[in-house]
Scaffold this motif. Structure first.
Motif, PDB file in Angstrom:
ATOM      1  N   ILE A  98       0.840  -1.204   0.000  1.00 32.97           N
ATOM      2  CA  ILE A  98       0.000   0.000   0.000  1.00 32.97           C
ATOM      3  C   ILE A  98       0.877   1.257   0.000  1.00 32.97           C
ATOM      4  CG2 ILE A  98      -1.572   1.380   1.404  1.00 32.97           C
ATOM      5  CD1 ILE A  98      -3.028  -0.753  -0.063  1.00 32.97           C
ATOM      6  N   PHE A 136       2.461   1.579  -3.495  1.00 37.20           N
ATOM      7  CA  PHE A 136       1.494   2.081  -4.478  1.00 37.20           C
ATOM      8  C   PHE A 136       1.149   3.546  -4.216  1.00 37.20           C
ATOM      9  CE2 PHE A 136       0.191  -2.564  -4.854  1.00 37.20           C
ATOM     10  CZ  PHE A 136       0.865  -2.727  -6.054  1.00 37.20           C
ATOM     11  N   GLY A 137       1.196   3.959  -2.948  1.00 38.66           N
ATOM     12  CA  GLY A 137       0.997   5.372  -2.629  1.00 38.66           C
ATOM     13  C   GLY A 137       2.125   6.224  -3.195  1.00 38.66           C
ATOM     14  N   TYR A 163       1.600   6.351  -7.043  1.00 42.61           N
ATOM     15  CA  TYR A 163       0.484   7.214  -7.448  1.00 42.61           C
ATOM     16  C   TYR A 163       0.848   8.684  -7.303  1.00 42.61           C
ATOM     17  CZ  TYR A 163      -4.239   8.932  -8.117  1.00 42.61           C
ATOM     18  OH  TYR A 163      -5.339   9.589  -8.612  1.00 42.61           O
ATOM     19  N   SER A 197      -2.723   3.331  -8.693  1.00 42.61           N
ATOM     20  CA  SER A 197      -4.163   3.272  -8.440  1.00 42.61           C
ATOM     21  C   SER A 197      -4.672   1.836  -8.468  1.00 42.61           C
ATOM     22  CB  SER A 197      -4.897   4.121  -9.478  1.00 42.61           C
ATOM     23  OG  SER A 197      -6.289   3.979  -9.340  1.00 42.61           O
ATOM     24  N   THR A 253      -3.331  -0.307  -5.542  1.00 44.18           N
ATOM     25  CA  THR A 253      -3.999   0.051  -4.287  1.00 44.18           C
ATOM     26  C   THR A 253      -5.358  -0.630  -4.178  1.00 44.18           C
ATOM     27  OG1 THR A 253      -2.885   2.201  -4.193  1.00 44.18           O
ATOM     28  CG2 THR A 253      -4.926   1.963  -2.934  1.00 44.18           C
ATOM     29  N   PHE A 287      -7.089   9.243  -3.434  1.00 44.47           N
ATOM     30  CA  PHE A 287      -6.111   8.210  -3.779  1.00 44.47           C
ATOM     31  C   PHE A 287      -4.706   8.582  -3.294  1.00 44.47           C
ATOM     32  CE2 PHE A 287      -9.435   6.921  -6.692  1.00 44.47           C
ATOM     33  CZ  PHE A 287      -9.286   5.532  -6.762  1.00 44.47           C
ATOM     34  N   VAL A 296      -4.384   7.488   0.561  1.00 43.98           N
ATOM     35  CA  VAL A 296      -4.777   6.144   0.977  1.00 43.98           C
ATOM     36  C   VAL A 296      -3.727   5.516   1.893  1.00 43.98           C
ATOM     37  CG1 VAL A 296      -5.173   3.780   0.162  1.00 43.98           C
ATOM     38  CG2 VAL A 296      -6.278   5.688  -0.994  1.00 43.98           C
ATOM     39  N   PHE A 297      -2.441   5.722   1.568  1.00 40.49           N
ATOM     40  CA  PHE A 297      -1.394   5.092   2.373  1.00 40.49           C
ATOM     41  C   PHE A 297      -1.428   5.594   3.817  1.00 40.49           C
ATOM     42  CE2 PHE A 297       0.779   8.969   1.161  1.00 40.49           C
ATOM     43  CZ  PHE A 297       1.597   9.251   2.239  1.00 40.49           C
TER      44      PHE A 297
END
Length: 425
Positions: free
Chosen positions: A234, A237-238, A241, A264, A267, A323, A326-327
């Motif tokens: 996560i 992916f953060g 993004y 995106s 995640t 988005f 999110v992390f």
């Protein structure tokens, strides 16, 4: 498309829509693009030709290998590498075209690998694939700096990823730390390409290869606490993004922005898997705070924080994109998951639903059918996943799918009407 535009120029001039000067500028512009496209195609076929020639030489030598003396074998082992060095040196000294340089680098790269393997076979040098790949990669690192070659970076990324896979997957005692060191070597050239705004299909490929390489290689850092692995992904992916949200990538299409697409999608995939309670129950009960993966998670969190800061600081406008955060939200949910399995499951489902709504809103505001349907798809998959851990009857499930389908149709119809209205206005 360019040929149709050029053919339409006389009619546009005749109807006084454009002047002769503008028409000539249009012809000049497309002529330059055609030359650049031809040059790129020639480079691709040159690289392919160099690869095939190298493989052909190796096959010819392999067919007659047993009949050669040891001295002849050593000479033939070094021959492809020597030819590659001479070709590359000649192309640099004479400042030859990019095709010459790219072709020479590809030939030399595989020539080095062939030389190492053949010399090892001649003198019966023992070793495994992991050490062979590492030696090959390290010997070819200087190729990254001799020319502004994208082929060298592409080959480097592919082979260090293969090295990480071979050295780290399925092992609990060996973590290929050298992969992360090797990943740093092509970064200066890559960053310079971004700063110089180099427009090339090869550079667009690098925008996908860099994040893919890290995504594939990250599991080598997971040893004892598999639950922390979800947090690591996560966070990664953060990072991806938010890199994709930087000004250079912000306005690029998804095909040219692998960071935003993979960040995106990755995640959503990880969160979707964590929307099931069983994972929280079984994977988060053995988290070790003194493990390698936890230290990696801390490092990734710091990097993610910096990328969020810069992407938020440099962005145009004040709109909030969930988005990007999110992390941070999941890091809090992860801490809840260490003590309970119900609350984090509920929170992840709420987060996914909110992300779906956010994607729909972004798609609606930007009149993007792709983003709109992406948001609808997130909500659809989330509801479908809940069918596996709930006792809803088939009529209720069928009704839900009908409502979702109607929602898809309605949202796209409204979007289409808004787009037509905007065009008219």
């Amino acid at each position: 498309m360019s040929s149709k535009i050029i053919q339409a120029l006389p009619e546009l001039i005749e109807n006084n829509i454009i002047s002769d000067e503008i028409a000539q500028n249009i012809k000049t512009y497309y002529a330059k693009n055609e030359v650049a496209g031809t040059s790129r195609l020639f480079t691709i076929f040159g690289i392919l030709g160099a690869t095939l020639i190298g493989l052909g030489i190796i096959l010819i030598m392999a067919h007659n290998w047993d009949n050669f003396s040891r001295l002849t074998k050593v000479f033939l082992a070094f021959l492809p590498m020597i030819i590659g060095q001479i070709a590359l040196g000649f192309s640099i000294y004479k400042n030859k075209s990019k095709t010459w340089k790219e072709t020479s680098i590809v030939f030399l790269f595989f020539g080095v690998g062939a030389c190492i393997s053949l010399v090892s076979q001649i003198y019966n040098v023992s070793g495994d694939l992991e050490s062979f790949l590492l030696v090959w990669i390290v010997l070819c690192v200087p190729l990254l700096y001799l020319t502004k070659s994208t082929s060298a970076i592409v080959l480097h990324l592919i082979f260090i990823t293969y090295y990480a896979f071979e050295a780290g997957y399925g092992r609990t005692t060996t973590i290929p730390h050298l992969y992360f060191l090797l990943l740093l070597f092509p970064l200066p050239s890559y960053i310079k390409m971004i700063k110089d705004n180099v427009k090339s299909p090869a550079v667009n490929i690098l925008h996908w290869l860099f994040p893919l390489s890290v995504i594939i290689s990250l599991p080598v850092c997971i040893d004892r606490s598999e639950g922390v692995g979800f947090l690591m992904y996560i966070l990664l992916f953060g990072i991806l993004y938010n890199i994709g949200q930087l000004p250079f990538f912000k306005n690029k299409s998804l095909l040219k922005n692998g960071y935003r697409f993979l960040g995106s999608l990755g995640t959503i995939i990880v969160l979707m898997s964590l929307s099931f309670r069983s994972l929280w129950r079984h994977e988060f009960n053995n988290v070790h705070f003194d493990s390698l993966e936890f230290y990696c998670a801390v490092i990734l969190f710091i990097i993610a924080g910096f990328t969020l800061y810069f992407s938020d600081k440099l962005k145009e406008g004040k709109s909030v994109n969930l988005f990007q955060y999110v992390f941070l939200i999941f890091s809090i949910i992860f801490m809840f998951g260490l003590f309970d399995d119900v609350l984090p499951t509920v929170l992840v489902n709420i987060l996914l639903f909110t992300l779906g709504i956010m994607a729909i809103k972004i798609g609606t505001d930007s009149l993007s059918f792709g983003i709109l349907n992406y948001g609808m798809l997130i909500i659809t998959i989330l509801i479908a996943c809940r069918f596996f851990d709930t006792d809803l009857s088939f009529p209720v499930r069928g009704l839900l799918f009908i409502l979702i389908g109607a929602g898809f149709f309605t949202a796209n119809y409204i979007m289409l009407k808004k787009q037509k209205t905007k065009i008219k206005n």
